[in-house]
Design a protein around this motif. Structure first.
Motif, short mmCIF file in Angstrom:
data_model
loop_
_atom_site.label_atom_id
_atom_site.label_comp_id
_atom_site.label_asym_id
_atom_site.label_seq_id
_atom_site.Cartn_x
_atom_site.Cartn_y
_atom_site.Cartn_z
N GLY A 205 39.52 37.59 55.16
CA GLY A 205 39.57 36.16 54.87
C GLY A 205 39.86 35.35 56.12
N THR A 206 39.29 34.17 56.21
CA THR A 206 39.43 33.35 57.41
C THR A 206 40.84 32.78 57.57
OG1 THR A 206 38.48 31.49 56.18
CG2 THR A 206 36.99 32.76 57.58
N GLU A 207 41.61 32.77 56.49
CA GLU A 207 43.01 32.31 56.57
C GLU A 207 43.99 33.48 56.58
OE1 GLU A 207 40.54 29.45 56.17
OE2 GLU A 207 40.83 30.42 54.22
N ASP A 208 43.50 34.68 56.66
CA ASP A 208 44.34 35.87 56.67
C ASP A 208 45.04 35.99 58.03
OD1 ASP A 208 45.25 38.67 56.70
OD2 ASP A 208 43.93 38.95 54.99
N PHE A 209 46.31 36.42 58.02
CA PHE A 209 47.03 36.59 59.28
C PHE A 209 46.44 37.73 60.12
CE2 PHE A 209 49.07 39.51 56.37
CZ PHE A 209 49.45 40.59 57.14
N PRO A 234 36.64 32.19 52.86
CA PRO A 234 37.92 31.49 52.79
C PRO A 234 38.95 32.30 52.00
CG PRO A 234 36.31 30.47 51.32
CD PRO A 234 35.57 31.46 52.16
N GLY A 235 40.20 32.19 52.42
CA GLY A 235 41.26 32.87 51.70
C GLY A 235 42.14 33.69 52.61
N ILE A 241 41.09 37.91 46.20
CA ILE A 241 39.98 38.22 47.10
C ILE A 241 39.57 39.67 46.96
CG2 ILE A 241 39.37 38.49 49.54
CD1 ILE A 241 41.01 35.99 50.10
N TRP A 242 40.53 40.58 46.96
CA TRP A 242 40.21 42.01 46.99
C TRP A 242 39.54 42.48 45.70
CZ3 TRP A 242 45.88 42.47 48.79
CH2 TRP A 242 45.97 42.08 50.13
N ASP A 243 39.90 41.90 44.56
CA ASP A 243 39.23 42.28 43.31
C ASP A 243 37.75 41.92 43.37
OD1 ASP A 243 38.91 43.18 40.68
OD2 ASP A 243 39.33 41.20 39.86
#
Length: 260
Positions: A205-209, A234-235, A241-243
Motif C-alpha cells: 500500500g502507498t500509505e504503508d510504513f 492506496p492504504g 487490503i490483504w483479504d
C-alpha cells in the motif's frame, strides 16, 4: 474444503508445533461454495503469517478457505512466532523448520504434491519476507512466491527498530548484508545462477510504513531481470487490503488445470 488443526512435534524446534491446513474436497451439495478437483496429489500454497500473528490469522481475518476451494488448492499455514523465519543465533531454528521439516511433514500427513510446479508460498509483512526468502533460496522447490506488504529490507527493519529482539533474531546488525537473510543478495545470486526462476508477486500500500523498502526491493529485482509482477494501491498495513489482495495472488498463481 476440509479443515485440519494440526499439532505435531518438531525435531528442528525441539517443541510441539502447530499449523492449520485446508484440503480440497469436491462436494456436490454444499451451498455457497465452489469446489474443484484436479486429480493426483494437491497443489499447495504455504501461507505465512506476520510478526504479531500466528497460524490461525489467515482463517480468522480472510475467507481463504472459500477462495482456495474454487481452485482445488491445499493451503498450509504454520506457526513460527516472532521468528522472522530465521535460525536464531541463540534460539530456535525456524528457518530449518519452515524450509525443510515443515514441507516434509505436511506431505507425510497429507496428500500434497512435491513437484515444483505445484508448490507456492505467500505471506504478509514478516510472512512476505519469509515467502520471498523461501522462493529465492530454493527456486527448485517453488514455482511462485508472493509478498503482501512484506518486510523486504531486513537491514532497514532492524536499524529502524533497535532493541534486543532483532539481536536475538539476527545477531550483529551489520552482518546482514550479503547473508542468507538479505533478500537483495538472494535476488542477485539467483539472477546470476542460471537456475530456473520462480514467478514473483509483490504488493504494498502507498500509505504503508513499509512502502519505501518495497520500492527499493522492486527496483532491485527488476534491475536483476527476475520475473516480477508488482502492484500497489492506496492504504496501509491492514487486513482490509490483504483479504482483497490474497484473492489477486490466488488468481495469479500458475496452477495446473483443474477438473470441475
Amino acid at each position: 474444503m476440509a479443515f485440519m488443526d494440526c499439532h505435531f512435534f518438531s525435531d528442528s524446534l525441539g517443541v510441539s508445533a502447530s499449523m492449520y491446513v485446508i484440503l480440497p474436497q469436491v462436494a456436490k451439495n454444499q451451498i455457497g461454495m465452489e469446489s474443484a478437483e484436479r486429480g493426483g496429489k494437491h497443489p499447495t500454497l504455504y501461507l505465512l503469517h506476520g510478526l504479531s500473528d500466528d497460524h490461525t490469522i489467515w482463517m480468522r481475518r480472510t475467507s481463504i478457505e472459500r477462495y482456495a476451494s474454487a481452485l482445488g488448492l491445499a493451503v498450509v499455514m504454520p506457526a513460527v512466532n516472532r521468528s522472522f523465519y530465521t535460525d536464531m543465533p541463540n534460539g530456535h531454528k525456524y528457518w530449518q523448520f519452515v524450509s525443510e521439516e515443515l514441507p516434509a511433514l505436511a506431505r507425510s500427513f497429507f496428500h500434497l504434491s512435491d513437484k515444483r510446479e505445484d508448490n507456492y508460498v505467500a505471506g504478509l509483512s514478516m510472512g512476505g519476507y519469509g515467502a520471498m526468502k523461501l522462493a529465492l533460496t530454493h527456486p527448485d522447490r517453488f514455482a511462485a512466491a508472493a509478498s503482501l506488504s512484506g518486510v523486504m529490507d531486513v537491514k532497514w527493519a532492524v536499524q529502524a527498530h533497535p532493541g534486543d529482539e532483532f539481536k536475538w533474531l539476527f545477531g550483529n546488525y551489520g552482518g546482514i548484508d550479503g547473508t542468507p537473510a538479505d533478500l537483495f543478495q538472494l535476488a542477485t545470486e539467483l539472477a546470476a545462477s542460471g537456475k530456473e526462476q520462480p514467478k514473483l508477486y509483490q504488493f504494498c500500500g502507498t500509505e504503508d510504513f513499509l512502502y519505501d523498502p518495497n520500492i527499493r526491493f522492486r527496483d532491485h529485482v527488476q534491475e536483476k531481470g527476475l520475473e516480477l509482477t508488482y502492484a500497489e494501491g492506496p492504504g496501509g498495513h491492514s487486513w482490509e487490503i490483504w483479504d482483497n489482495r490474497i484473492q489477486d495472488v490466488l488468481k495469479w498463481l500458475p496452477l495446473p488445470e483443474k477438473r470441475l
